[in-house]
Design an enzyme around this catalytic site. Structure first.
Site: not given
Ligand code: 4NP
Length: 158
Positions: A15-16
């Site tokens: 997302r970011s």
């Molecule tokens: P983000 O998504 O926060 O939008 O980058 C995720 C990426 C990895 C994980 C969780 C959310 N993870 O649990 O590894």
């Protein structure tokens, strides 16, 4: 005056980074390209990795480009950024609990607070698309694009 904005999610691979690419493009378009945008994750599991392929494909389908390497949010950025933008309420809470001063806490906001199409009372998260299907990445892009339009207008007035 706001000079530096950082987008923050959990892993800094979905997302970011997408929000970083979208906001930078919209700021350039608005003549506000002097505002610097970067991104980080509250967690460090993916530090040093490139973006999630599904996320990168989603932002490239909509014409956004940019290179990205994941980083974990560093405490010094509470002072070195003027606006710290969380993708969901969980990221917001993690950031708030890590901030040491009221001044730092006041810089932390939720991305969708800036979406002027939102109705009051709605949950203002950009949901985590990581464990879901392809449609989650399209929804992510819709939410980010709408919110960044409002954020650019807000930054223009700041
Ligand atoms: P983000 O998504 O926060 O939008 O980058 C995720 C990426 C990895 C994980 C969780 C959310 N993870 O649990 O590894």
């Amino acid at each position: 005056m706001i000079q530096r904005v950082i987008m923050v999610c959990l892993g800094n691979i979905c997302r970011s980074p997408a929000a970083e690419m979208v906001l930078r493009a919209k700021l350039d378009e608005a003549g506000l390209g002097h505002i610097e945008v970067d991104s980080a994750g509250t967690g460090g599991w993916h530090e040093g990795e490139g973006p999630d392929q599904r996320s990168q494909a989603a932002w490239e389908r909509r014409g956004y480009t940019g290179r990205h390497i994941a980083r974990q949010f560093r405490k010094q950025w509470f002072d070195e950024r003027d606006l710290i933008v969380a993708m969901d309420r969980s990221n917001l809470e993690t950031l708030r609990s890590g901030a040491r001063t009221d001044e730092q806490r006041a810089r932390i906001r939720l991305l969708r607070e800036f979406d002027r199409s939102e109705r009051s009372g709605e949950v203002l998260d950009v949901p985590d698309p990581y464990f879901g299907g392809a449609e989650g990445f399209e929804e992510m892009m819709d939410l980010i694009e709408h919110a960044c339009d409002g954020l650019v207008e807000w930054l223009r007035r700041e």
